[in-house]
Motif scaffolding. Structure first.
Motif, short mmCIF file in Angstrom:
data_model
loop_
_atom_site.label_atom_id
_atom_site.label_comp_id
_atom_site.label_asym_id
_atom_site.label_seq_id
_atom_site.Cartn_x
_atom_site.Cartn_y
_atom_site.Cartn_z
N GLN A 24 0.84 -1.22 0.00
CA GLN A 24 0.00 0.00 0.00
C GLN A 24 0.87 1.26 0.00
OE1 GLN A 24 -3.24 0.38 -0.26
NE2 GLN A 24 -3.75 -1.80 -0.24
N LEU A 39 2.31 1.74 -3.47
CA LEU A 39 1.30 2.22 -4.42
C LEU A 39 1.00 3.71 -4.22
CD1 LEU A 39 -1.32 -0.65 -4.66
CD2 LEU A 39 0.01 0.33 -6.51
N GLN A 40 0.92 4.13 -2.96
CA GLN A 40 0.63 5.54 -2.68
C GLN A 40 1.74 6.44 -3.21
OE1 GLN A 40 0.02 5.79 1.50
NE2 GLN A 40 -2.03 4.87 1.43
N ARG A 65 1.51 6.57 -7.02
CA ARG A 65 0.37 7.38 -7.48
C ARG A 65 0.64 8.87 -7.31
NH1 ARG A 65 -4.06 3.37 -5.12
NH2 ARG A 65 -4.33 2.09 -6.98
N ARG A 66 1.37 9.24 -6.24
CA ARG A 66 1.70 10.66 -6.05
C ARG A 66 2.56 11.18 -7.19
NH1 ARG A 66 4.17 10.60 -0.35
NH2 ARG A 66 3.65 8.43 -0.50
N GLY A 71 2.39 9.92 -10.19
CA GLY A 71 1.68 9.69 -11.45
C GLY A 71 2.13 8.41 -12.15
N LYS A 72 2.76 7.52 -11.45
CA LYS A 72 3.28 6.29 -12.06
C LYS A 72 2.50 5.04 -11.65
CE LYS A 72 7.13 8.20 -13.64
NZ LYS A 72 7.51 8.25 -15.04
N GLY A 73 1.47 5.18 -10.86
CA GLY A 73 0.74 4.03 -10.35
C GLY A 73 -0.16 3.41 -11.40
N PRO A 115 -3.58 2.45 -13.34
CA PRO A 115 -4.81 3.23 -13.52
C PRO A 115 -5.98 2.59 -12.79
CG PRO A 115 -4.34 1.96 -15.48
CD PRO A 115 -3.18 1.77 -14.56
N LYS A 116 -7.01 3.40 -12.53
CA LYS A 116 -8.21 2.86 -11.90
C LYS A 116 -8.91 1.95 -12.89
CE LYS A 116 -8.99 6.73 -8.85
NZ LYS A 116 -9.86 7.84 -8.52
#
Length: 135
Positions: free
Chosen positions: A105, A108-109, A112-113, A115-117, A119-120
């Motif tokens: 987790q 992943l956070q 995502r911060r 912009g590399k995580g 996609p939904k």
């Protein structure tokens, strides 16, 4: 050479010679079996008695196979319905995460911060192609 009628003594002698010829023939006909060297023969006997293998430079796994089986002892020691720490934590606390899930987790956070995580759901490359009117 005069022929003398066979008497009882001569008859016995001829019968003895016949049986002697048979005995010699059986000994000659039999294959010669040379005895093994005494140490090799003793090694073979001891391997048969104690169930060991010949000393060869190969790994055979015989050391493990000779040990007593541990399965029943371990099955008796551990309970069938034993709960792990994660299962107990999930029952006691809402939102329980074990160390690996917590690390995942966190990773992943941070992705995502930047912009590399990932996609939904429904926002990936394939889904956007369908929306734009691709094939």
């Amino acid at each position: 050479v005069s022929r003398v009628p066979l008497g009882s003594a001569r008859r016995r002698l001829s019968m003895m010679m016949g049986s002697l010829r048979c005995a010699v023939w059986q000994v000659v006909r039999r294959p010669v079996v040379r005895p093994l060297a005494t140490s090799a023969r003793l090694d073979g006997l001891s391997r048969g008695i104690f169930g060991t293998l010949e000393n060869r430079p190969l790994r055979t796994g015989n050391k493990i196979l000779r040990q007593r089986p541990k399965g029943e002892f371990l099955a008796d020691y551990y309970f069938d319905n034993q709960l792990t720490a994660d299962q107990v934590g999930r029952k006691v606390m809402k939102g329980w995460l074990n160390d690996h899930e917590e690390w995942r987790q966190f990773k992943l956070q941070s992705l995502r911060r930047r912009g590399k995580g990932p996609p939904k759901k429904g926002m990936g490359k394939r889904a956007t192609k369908k929306k734009k009117g691709g094939r």
